[in-house]
Design an enzyme around this catalytic site. Structure first.
Site, PDB file in Angstrom:
ATOM      1  N   SER A   1     -25.509   5.296  19.992  1.00  0.00           N
ATOM      2  CA  SER A   1     -24.077   4.413  20.172  1.00  0.00           C
ATOM      3  C   SER A   1     -24.187   2.884  20.482  1.00  0.00           C
ATOM      4  CB  SER A   1     -24.133   4.614  22.207  1.00  0.00           C
ATOM      5  OG  SER A   1     -23.368   3.782  22.567  1.00  0.00           O
ATOM      6  N   GLY A   2     -23.261   2.653  19.971  1.00  0.00           N
ATOM      7  CA  GLY A   2     -22.979   0.785  19.403  1.00  0.00           C
ATOM      8  C   GLY A   2     -23.264   0.630  18.095  1.00  0.00           C
ATOM      9  N   SER A   3     -23.808   1.794  17.564  1.00  0.00           N
ATOM     10  CA  SER A   3     -23.986   1.427  15.967  1.00  0.00           C
ATOM     11  C   SER A   3     -22.858   0.910  15.201  1.00  0.00           C
ATOM     12  CB  SER A   3     -24.527   2.721  15.404  1.00  0.00           C
ATOM     13  OG  SER A   3     -24.023   3.672  15.211  1.00  0.00           O
ATOM     14  N   GLY A   4     -21.398   1.536  15.023  1.00  0.00           N
ATOM     15  CA  GLY A   4     -20.944   1.517  14.473  1.00  0.00           C
ATOM     16  C   GLY A   4     -19.484   2.272  14.475  1.00  0.00           C
TER      17      GLY A   4
ATOM     18  N   SER B   1     -17.215   4.798  15.965  1.00  0.00           N
ATOM     19  CA  SER B   1     -15.378   4.661  15.379  1.00  0.00           C
ATOM     20  C   SER B   1     -15.250   3.500  14.888  1.00  0.00           C
ATOM     21  CB  SER B   1     -15.686   4.814  17.053  1.00  0.00           C
ATOM     22  OG  SER B   1     -16.734   4.841  17.960  1.00  0.00           O
TER      23      SER B   1
ATOM     24  N   SER C   1     -25.270  12.534  17.986  1.00  0.00           N
ATOM     25  CA  SER C   1     -24.840  13.955  17.599  1.00  0.00           C
ATOM     26  C   SER C   1     -26.862  13.388  16.463  1.00  0.00           C
ATOM     27  CB  SER C   1     -25.050  14.234  16.126  1.00  0.00           C
ATOM     28  OG  SER C   1     -24.146  13.300  15.575  1.00  0.00           O
TER      29      SER C   1
HETATM   30  P1  ADP Z   1     -20.114   3.393  18.347  1.00  0.00           P
HETATM   31  O1  ADP Z   1     -18.309   4.406  17.819  1.00  0.00           O
HETATM   32  O2  ADP Z   1     -21.539   3.717  16.994  1.00  0.00           O
HETATM   33  O3  ADP Z   1     -20.501   3.818  19.391  1.00  0.00           O
HETATM   34  P2  ADP Z   1     -18.715   1.324  17.698  1.00  0.00           P
HETATM   35  O4  ADP Z   1     -17.818   1.135  17.083  1.00  0.00           O
HETATM   36  O5  ADP Z   1     -17.374   1.523  19.319  1.00  0.00           O
HETATM   37  O6  ADP Z   1     -20.149   1.953  17.962  1.00  0.00           O
HETATM   38  O7  ADP Z   1     -19.069  -0.195  18.072  1.00  0.00           O
HETATM   39  C1  ADP Z   1     -19.663  -0.880  16.719  1.00  0.00           C
HETATM   40  C2  ADP Z   1     -19.748  -2.537  17.329  1.00  0.00           C
HETATM   41  O8  ADP Z   1     -20.120  -3.036  15.842  1.00  0.00           O
HETATM   42  C3  ADP Z   1     -18.377  -2.920  17.842  1.00  0.00           C
HETATM   43  O9  ADP Z   1     -18.082  -3.925  18.201  1.00  0.00           O
HETATM   44  C4  ADP Z   1     -18.006  -3.322  15.772  1.00  0.00           C
HETATM   45  O10 ADP Z   1     -17.203  -4.372  15.576  1.00  0.00           O
HETATM   46  C5  ADP Z   1     -19.632  -4.276  16.039  1.00  0.00           C
HETATM   47  N1  ADP Z   1     -20.363  -4.353  14.281  1.00  0.00           N
HETATM   48  C6  ADP Z   1     -20.369  -5.300  13.609  1.00  0.00           C
HETATM   49  N2  ADP Z   1     -20.936  -5.306  12.150  1.00  0.00           N
HETATM   50  C7  ADP Z   1     -20.137  -3.854  12.048  1.00  0.00           C
HETATM   51  C8  ADP Z   1     -20.556  -3.741  10.980  1.00  0.00           C
HETATM   52  N3  ADP Z   1     -21.021  -3.813   9.655  1.00  0.00           N
HETATM   53  N4  ADP Z   1     -20.050  -2.189  11.352  1.00  0.00           N
HETATM   54  C9  ADP Z   1     -19.130  -1.592  11.836  1.00  0.00           C
HETATM   55  N5  ADP Z   1     -19.270  -2.550  13.242  1.00  0.00           N
HETATM   56  C10 ADP Z   1     -19.880  -2.969  13.425  1.00  0.00           C
END
Ligand code: ADP
Length: 197
Positions: free
Chosen positions: A33-36, A38, A105
């Site tokens: 979660s929060g990896s990026g 979405s 997942s």
């Molecule tokens: P997930 O869907 O995996 O839970 P999100 O996309 O909601 O994660 O959130 C990822 C966060 O990380 C966002 O705030 C995004 O702006 C930040 N972020 C920073 N660097 C990156 C990168 N290189 N790729 C994707 N997200 C990034």
């Protein structure tokens, strides 16, 4: 299944792909979660739509609000969550769409199930490999703080495991790779699947 006979329709996937001018398949984003997931899926979809590709994005939070509202985060319910998403993806692939799916997942077995359901050649796995410390630092939705405080149970990375993919098609380390480069890598990886054979 007993008494269920598969119906053949004259308009099939091949015909829809021809009409659309591109192939249809599933791009599966896995990671903490929060990896990026979405963020990157969203950017990939924007590029595809600009190229005239027909797409749809399935997202964990959205699916859990509707189709899977009755499921928890226990391992059994996580498996059912993924199975339903894979079945929906399968229908969408048949409908001619490039499906993007962003789900934590965490279990290798569940990701294997997806491939069985949609077909191995219709599955592209993208591992958004961001270290837990960074995901927790970002804490986009404030969920890690809640999990640390014990307010959320079975939270992946805290008190539930994440089994990293061993052979993803693409792996993105978001500490090193900006979103735009991640998109480029993913577009390159799906080039041949977009072409109609
Ligand atoms: P997930 O869907 O995996 O839970 P999100 O996309 O909601 O994660 O959130 C990822 C966060 O990380 C966002 O705030 C995004 O702006 C930040 N972020 C920073 N660097 C990156 C990168 N290189 N790729 C994707 N997200 C990034």
């Amino acid at each position: 299944m007993k008494h269920i006979v598969q119906q053949e329709y004259s308009v099939n996937k091949t015909k829809r792909n021809r009409r659309n001018g591109h192939g249809s398949f599933l791009i599966w984003f896995t990671g903490l979660s929060g990896s990026g997931k979405s963020t990157i899926a969203n950017a990939v979809e924007a590029q595809l739509v600009q190229q005239g590709i027909h797409t749809y994005t399935l997202d964990g939070d959205n699916v859990r609000k509707g189709l899977n509202a009755n499921l928890t985060f226990s391992p059994e319910d996580r498996a059912e969550n993924i199975r339903r998403i894979a079945e929906v993806s399968h229908l969408m692939i048949d409908a001619g769409l490039v499906v993007l799916a962003a789900f934590v997942s965490p279990y290798a077995k569940d990701r294997e199930t997806i491939q069985k359901i949609v077909g191995y050649t219709n599955y592209v796995e993208i591992f958004i490999n961001t270290p837990l410390e960074e995901c927790e630092r970002r804490d986009v939705k404030g969920l890690y703080a809640k999990a640390r405080a014990g307010e959320i149970k079975n939270f992946t990375g805290i008190d539930a495991p994440y089994e990293a993919p061993v052979a993803p098609h693409v792996q993105i380390d978001t500490m090193k790779v900006p979103v735009a480069s991640a998109v480029k890598q993913i577009l390159k990886a799906i080039e041949n699947k977009l072409d109609i054979q």
